[in-house]
Design a protein around this motif. Structure first.
Motif, PDB file in Angstrom:
ATOM      1  N   ARG A 172      30.159  50.112  45.520  1.00 40.96           N
ATOM      2  CA  ARG A 172      31.618  50.013  45.569  1.00 40.96           C
ATOM      3  C   ARG A 172      32.173  51.174  46.367  1.00 40.96           C
ATOM      4  NH1 ARG A 172      33.834  46.435  41.844  1.00 40.96           N
ATOM      5  NH2 ARG A 172      35.758  47.640  41.641  1.00 40.96           N
TER       6      ARG A 172
ATOM      7  N   SER B 134      34.023  41.782  45.740  1.00 41.65           N
ATOM      8  CA  SER B 134      35.068  41.952  44.726  1.00 41.65           C
ATOM      9  C   SER B 134      36.229  41.009  45.040  1.00 41.65           C
ATOM     10  CB  SER B 134      35.552  43.407  44.710  1.00 41.65           C
ATOM     11  OG  SER B 134      35.774  43.873  46.031  1.00 41.65           O
TER      12      SER B 134
ATOM     13  N   ASP C 297      41.165  43.418  43.194  1.00 40.83           N
ATOM     14  CA  ASP C 297      40.447  44.629  42.776  1.00 40.83           C
ATOM     15  C   ASP C 297      40.941  45.862  43.532  1.00 40.83           C
ATOM     16  OD1 ASP C 297      38.467  46.545  41.984  1.00 40.83           O
ATOM     17  OD2 ASP C 297      37.021  44.924  41.701  1.00 40.83           O
TER      18      ASP C 297
ATOM     19  N   GLU D  17      33.715  45.901  46.678  1.00 37.16           N
ATOM     20  CA  GLU D  17      32.315  45.846  46.282  1.00 37.16           C
ATOM     21  C   GLU D  17      31.516  45.085  47.334  1.00 37.16           C
ATOM     22  OE1 GLU D  17      31.622  44.962  42.121  1.00 37.16           O
ATOM     23  OE2 GLU D  17      30.031  43.565  42.676  1.00 37.16           O
TER      24      GLU D  17
ATOM     25  N   SER E   9      33.141  37.248  44.739  1.00 38.29           N
ATOM     26  CA  SER E   9      34.576  37.459  44.895  1.00 38.29           C
ATOM     27  C   SER E   9      35.353  36.247  44.384  1.00 38.29           C
ATOM     28  CB  SER E   9      34.903  37.714  46.371  1.00 38.29           C
ATOM     29  OG  SER E   9      36.301  37.775  46.591  1.00 38.29           O
TER      30      SER E   9
END
Length: 274
Positions: free
Chosen positions: A37, A72, A76, A80, A139
């Motif tokens: 991340r 992600s 978010d 990620e 995602s």
């Protein structure tokens, strides 16, 4: 008279990367797979399922970039990514050694075809992936819009060995406790992981399980129908070509952002050799 440089001043500073973002966490899932991340640029807006160019500086002093799907969801606060490790890969041979606090290059221009806007309205959505092709679906599986638009979401993911499924398995298992979509996911998301080289409760490739009808029998659902089913595909070039032929055999047509149809394929996916 000029001052003599101190030892600290004389020490060369670590070069600041262009379009730099800071690594916040790294997790190694197997000796071939890792996720990490990074901080998210304040100006970055993207649709779940899109990818960006990320990388590091190459030996020649120029940015070494590859397309990576954002794993992600769009809401978010961080970004990620999920990556394979290639020992002699120009980028991943270096990227696999990143640590929290390090910088990577991230070009904040998201693009891609694996977005719900590129599909016609339907009732059942299939995510079809091999290996790290799971990333864009990591995602999408966390995006409320997906569950608002489809009655059922089926995640088919194939890896060689069971350990290579752990990233996706932990993500799916954690969704039921997600404060944003936990209650919705419980009734709508179906997870169908398979292995090809190790004994597992579901065996075989995505292509074989679709073409033989095994997945429909296992899940107790009817075969794909272009009137109700939509699909997204992400894997190696060979995988994409094979799955595309199977989907077209069911009567589904390939779409794009500018021309929504029944399925879409991510052509920018990077696998072995990166």
């Amino acid at each position: 008279m000029t001052d003599l440089p101190t030892a600290a001043a004389a020490r060369p500073a670590k070069p600041h990367l262009p379009d730099a973002q800071t690594v916040t966490s790294v997790k190694h899932w197997t000796d071939r797979l890792f996720s990490f991340r990074v901080s998210r640029p304040a100006s970055l807006r993207f649709r779940s399922g899109e990818f960006v160019m990320i990388g590091l500086m190459g030996e020649n002093g120029k940015p070494l970039l590859r397309a990576y799907s954002i794993a992600s969801p769009s809401w978010d606060e961080e970004l990620e990514f999920y990556s394979i490790k290639v020992p002699d890969g120009p980028l991943t041979s270096k990227l696999q050694h990143i640590q929290p606090g390090d910088e990577i290059i991230l070009r904040p221009k998201p693009v891609g075809t694996l977005v719900v806007d590129a599909l016609l309205p339907g009732k059942r959505l299939w995510f079809l992936a091999t290996g790290t092709g799971l990333a864009p679906f990591a995602s999408l599986m966390r995006d409320p819009e997906v569950y608002e638009k489809f009655d059922q979401v089926i995640m088919m993911h194939t890896c060689r060995e069971a350990a290579e499924l752990n990233y996706g398995r932990e993500l799916v298992e954690g969704l039921k406790d997600d404060p944003l979509i936990g209650e919705i996911v419980a009734d709508k998301l179906v997870y169908y992981p398979t292995c090809t080289r190790e004994a597992f409760h579901h065996m075989g490739r995505v292509t074989d399980n679709l073409s033989t009808g095994k997945v429909f029998a296992d899940l107790g659902i009817p075969p794909m129908d272009p009137a109700t089913d939509r699909a997204m595909v992400c894997g190696s070039l060979a995988f994409n070509v094979d799955v595309k032929a199977i989907l077209e055999g069911f009567g589904l047509r390939e779409g794009a952002n500018s021309d929504p149809k029944e399925f879409v394929v991510e052509k920018a996916f990077v696998g072995d050799g990166i």
